[in-house]
Write a protein that holds these residues in place. Structure first.
Motif, mmCIF file in Angstrom:
data_model
loop_
_atom_site.group_PDB
_atom_site.id
_atom_site.type_symbol
_atom_site.label_atom_id
_atom_site.label_comp_id
_atom_site.label_asym_id
_atom_site.label_seq_id
_atom_site.Cartn_x
_atom_site.Cartn_y
_atom_site.Cartn_z
ATOM 1 N N LEU A 1 -5.462 -0.325 -3.431
ATOM 2 C CA LEU A 1 -5.087 0.327 -2.173
ATOM 3 C C LEU A 1 -5.872 1.608 -1.921
ATOM 4 O O LEU A 1 -5.512 2.396 -1.068
ATOM 5 C CB LEU A 1 -3.586 0.624 -2.173
ATOM 6 N N LYS A 2 -6.951 1.804 -2.662
ATOM 7 C CA LYS A 2 -7.772 2.998 -2.461
ATOM 8 C C LYS A 2 -8.557 2.854 -1.159
ATOM 9 O O LYS A 2 -9.188 1.830 -0.905
ATOM 10 C CB LYS A 2 -8.735 3.191 -3.628
ATOM 11 N N ARG A 3 -8.499 3.883 -0.338
ATOM 12 C CA ARG A 3 -9.212 3.890 0.948
ATOM 13 C C ARG A 3 -10.566 4.568 0.756
ATOM 14 O O ARG A 3 -10.637 5.715 0.339
ATOM 15 C CB ARG A 3 -8.414 4.637 2.002
ATOM 16 N N PRO A 4 -11.662 3.880 1.087
ATOM 17 C CA PRO A 4 -12.979 4.505 0.960
ATOM 18 C C PRO A 4 -13.206 5.536 2.069
ATOM 19 O O PRO A 4 -12.481 5.562 3.070
ATOM 20 C CB PRO A 4 -13.942 3.327 1.125
ATOM 21 N N PHE B 1 -10.517 -1.150 6.734
ATOM 22 C CA PHE B 1 -10.035 -0.596 5.478
ATOM 23 C C PHE B 1 -8.520 -0.701 5.429
ATOM 24 O O PHE B 1 -7.858 -0.863 6.438
ATOM 25 C CB PHE B 1 -10.482 0.866 5.297
ATOM 26 N N VAL B 2 -7.980 -0.643 4.212
ATOM 27 C CA VAL B 2 -6.536 -0.737 4.011
ATOM 28 C C VAL B 2 -5.898 0.581 4.442
ATOM 29 O O VAL B 2 -6.329 1.651 4.042
ATOM 30 C CB VAL B 2 -6.208 -1.028 2.538
ATOM 31 N N THR B 3 -4.867 0.499 5.284
ATOM 32 C CA THR B 3 -4.187 1.702 5.762
ATOM 33 C C THR B 3 -2.843 1.941 5.087
ATOM 34 O O THR B 3 -2.341 3.051 5.080
ATOM 35 C CB THR B 3 -3.957 1.648 7.281
ATOM 36 N N ALA B 4 -2.241 0.896 4.531
ATOM 37 C CA ALA B 4 -0.947 1.024 3.860
ATOM 38 C C ALA B 4 -0.753 -0.188 2.966
ATOM 39 O O ALA B 4 -1.393 -1.224 3.136
ATOM 40 C CB ALA B 4 0.181 1.110 4.872
ATOM 41 N N GLY B 5 0.139 -0.051 2.025
ATOM 42 C CA GLY B 5 0.432 -1.179 1.158
ATOM 43 C C GLY B 5 1.374 -0.780 0.051
ATOM 44 O O GLY B 5 1.770 0.380 -0.073
ATOM 45 N N ALA C 1 6.034 -9.442 -9.354
ATOM 46 C CA ALA C 1 5.466 -10.688 -8.845
ATOM 47 C C ALA C 1 3.968 -10.775 -9.100
ATOM 48 O O ALA C 1 3.342 -11.797 -8.827
ATOM 49 C CB ALA C 1 5.740 -10.812 -7.349
ATOM 50 N N GLY C 2 3.375 -9.691 -9.601
ATOM 51 C CA GLY C 2 1.936 -9.693 -9.881
ATOM 52 C C GLY C 2 1.078 -9.678 -8.632
ATOM 53 O O GLY C 2 0.017 -10.292 -8.599
ATOM 54 N N GLU C 3 1.523 -8.970 -7.597
ATOM 55 C CA GLU C 3 0.756 -8.925 -6.355
ATOM 56 C C GLU C 3 0.735 -7.523 -5.769
ATOM 57 O O GLU C 3 1.565 -6.677 -6.081
ATOM 58 C CB GLU C 3 1.329 -9.888 -5.325
ATOM 59 N N VAL C 4 -0.257 -7.305 -4.927
ATOM 60 C CA VAL C 4 -0.373 -6.054 -4.174
ATOM 61 C C VAL C 4 -0.542 -6.445 -2.713
ATOM 62 O O VAL C 4 -1.443 -7.214 -2.371
ATOM 63 C CB VAL C 4 -1.579 -5.212 -4.639
ATOM 64 N N GLY C 5 0.337 -5.960 -1.855
ATOM 65 C CA GLY C 5 0.250 -6.255 -0.426
ATOM 66 C C GLY C 5 -0.350 -5.070 0.309
ATOM 67 O O GLY C 5 -0.130 -3.924 -0.061
ATOM 68 N N GLY C 6 -1.144 -5.356 1.328
ATOM 69 C CA GLY C 6 -1.756 -4.271 2.084
ATOM 70 C C GLY C 6 -1.910 -4.628 3.548
ATOM 71 O O GLY C 6 -1.861 -5.799 3.930
ATOM 72 N N TYR C 7 -2.090 -3.597 4.356
ATOM 73 C CA TYR C 7 -2.278 -3.740 5.797
ATOM 74 C C TYR C 7 -3.591 -3.083 6.190
ATOM 75 O O TYR C 7 -3.900 -1.998 5.717
ATOM 76 C CB TYR C 7 -1.135 -3.067 6.570
#
Length: 70
Positions: free
Chosen positions: A11-14, A46-50, A56-62
């Protein structure tokens, strides 16, 4: 910049550069006007939130919106 308090690597934003523009014309007698504009003209995504869900072994992002012209 990270988009969560846990600093999840996914979820790191560049560093980004966003370009927005608009033009507005009003006729000399003010009977009509015309506006044209756009956001994110470079179409940078780019990912703005998550949030991570480690159970569950997952990462969700928007993601941010794509290029939009009006």
């Amino acid at each position: 910049m990270f988009n969560d308090s846990l600093n999840t690597p996914q979820l790191k934003r560049p560093v980004t550069n966003m370009v927005d523009a608009s033009v507005h014309y009003v006729s000399p007698n003010a009977l009509y006007d015309f506006a044209l504009g756009g956001t994110n003209l470079t179409d940078t995504r780019f990912v703005t939130a998550g949030s991570p869900n480690y159970g569950a072994g997952e990462v969700g992002g928007y993601y941010n919106p794509p290029r939009m012209c009006i």
